[in-house]
Design an enzyme around this catalytic site. Sequence first.
Site, PDB file in Angstrom:
ATOM      1  N   HIS A  68       6.665  -0.653   3.949  1.00 37.23           N
ATOM      2  CA  HIS A  68       5.290  -1.328   4.347  1.00 37.23           C
ATOM      3  C   HIS A  68       5.028  -2.449   3.698  1.00 37.23           C
ATOM      4  CE1 HIS A  68       3.569   1.109   1.039  1.00 37.23           C
ATOM      5  NE2 HIS A  68       2.414   0.514   1.251  1.00 37.23           N
ATOM      6  N   HIS A 108       2.335  -3.735   2.182  1.00 35.05           N
ATOM      7  CA  HIS A 108       1.361  -3.871   1.134  1.00 35.05           C
ATOM      8  C   HIS A 108       1.979  -4.710  -0.251  1.00 35.05           C
ATOM      9  CE1 HIS A 108      -1.594  -0.476   2.414  1.00 35.05           C
ATOM     10  NE2 HIS A 108      -2.110  -1.590   2.834  1.00 35.05           N
ATOM     11  N   ASP A 151       2.200  -4.508  -3.114  1.00 31.97           N
ATOM     12  CA  ASP A 151       3.205  -3.979  -4.260  1.00 31.97           C
ATOM     13  C   ASP A 151       4.498  -3.804  -3.866  1.00 31.97           C
ATOM     14  OD1 ASP A 151       1.517  -1.991  -2.858  1.00 31.97           O
ATOM     15  OD2 ASP A 151       1.969  -0.517  -4.184  1.00 31.97           O
ATOM     16  N   HIS A 152       4.646  -3.703  -2.706  1.00 31.48           N
ATOM     17  CA  HIS A 152       6.046  -3.254  -2.126  1.00 31.48           C
ATOM     18  C   HIS A 152       6.791  -4.412  -1.557  1.00 31.48           C
ATOM     19  CE1 HIS A 152       4.988   1.097  -2.031  1.00 31.48           C
ATOM     20  NE2 HIS A 152       3.672   0.725  -2.335  1.00 31.48           N
ATOM     21  N   HIS A 188      -0.479   5.822   6.472  1.00 34.02           N
ATOM     22  CA  HIS A 188      -0.976   5.020   5.545  1.00 34.02           C
ATOM     23  C   HIS A 188      -2.096   3.867   5.882  1.00 34.02           C
ATOM     24  CE1 HIS A 188      -1.069   3.465   1.571  1.00 34.02           C
ATOM     25  NE2 HIS A 188      -0.139   2.303   1.784  1.00 34.02           N
ATOM     26  N   ASP A 238       4.285   4.845   1.256  1.00 37.25           N
ATOM     27  CA  ASP A 238       2.978   5.305   0.714  1.00 37.25           C
ATOM     28  C   ASP A 238       2.646   6.224   1.903  1.00 37.25           C
ATOM     29  OD1 ASP A 238       3.303   3.883  -1.136  1.00 37.25           O
ATOM     30  OD2 ASP A 238       1.732   2.477  -1.059  1.00 37.25           O
ATOM     31  N   HIS A 266       5.124   6.463  -7.580  1.00 37.48           N
ATOM     32  CA  HIS A 266       3.860   5.650  -7.111  1.00 37.48           C
ATOM     33  C   HIS A 266       2.651   6.180  -7.731  1.00 37.48           C
ATOM     34  CE1 HIS A 266       1.044   3.552  -4.435  1.00 37.48           C
ATOM     35  NE2 HIS A 266       2.063   2.728  -4.373  1.00 37.48           N
TER      36      HIS A 266
END
Length: 307
Positions: free
Chosen positions: A63, A65, A67-68, A140, A211, A269
């Site tokens: 996804h 976001h 942090d990915h 998510h 997530d 995570h």
Amino acid sequence: MNIFFLGTGAGMPAKLRNVTSIALKLLEERGAVWLFDAGEATQHQILHTSIKPRRIEKIFVTHLHGDHIYGLPGLLSSRSFQGGDTEVTVYGPKGIKEYLHISLAVSQTFLKYPLTVIEIEEGVVFEDEQFIVEARLLDHGIASYGYRVIEKDRPGTLLADKLQEAGVQPGPIFRKIKNGETVTLGDGRVINPSEFVGPVQKGRIITILGDTRFCQNAISLARDADLLIHEATFSAGEEMLATDYFHSTTLQAAKVAKQAGCKQLCLTHISSRYDRDAWGNLVTEAQGIFPNTDIAADFKEITVRSS
Ligand SMILES: [Zn+2]
Ligand SMILES: [Zn+2]
């Protein structure tokens, strides 16, 4: 087939856990490494490992976001300078194409290798003679995919010694027998391949989820998996928080593994609110529901063997 964790923290980098990136090392199988997500500083993490960026063949993004994905442009760019000249394919949700196009264009980054970006939908996103990769949407808040990597069954090994004992000399005939063909020899004897080929080697299944809250698609993706990698941002008892922030607890991850009949679960995570001393508890909580549970750590490697 090895899983190597490059980053195992939630949301923001922490001293002991960088943001998410997971490498699936397929060096024996295809001389390649597949990445799942590339949070910021993934390329720095790779510097501490034996992973060669030029070996990275595919990157599956769960996804969008930060942090990915914040590590993706830098990693793709450096790969050019590290001898990477073979194609890379990036798979991810709608928006990944625009993100990469703009990042690379604005920074005037010119890759020395072909880059293909595929915006996926649910279903089979990749298939060749060795592997099938399926994706499904999780829960998510924004589109977050889970990936199910299915290794196809491999034919059994040819029992060459036994064939030679039977008076069959190596040559094209060996290949025919290995491919399951019944062969009639010059002297009229019939060679039945089932007697000269070992058992089929069962392919492995690895499920890597983005997530998510606890959801049915997670269970479908993880069905009978040899290894499930599931987020566990929160500890048991924080189900309300997990629901509010579209994440899972250790218990919810364990429930998915149990209901899906997985062989092994690895939690990742992990929120930085849990320091090193608390990690053991997180595992123990999950083990109450699914005993074969482990917790990821940056630079931890898990070998997934054929059963
Ligand atoms: Zn995240
Ligand atoms: Zn997220």
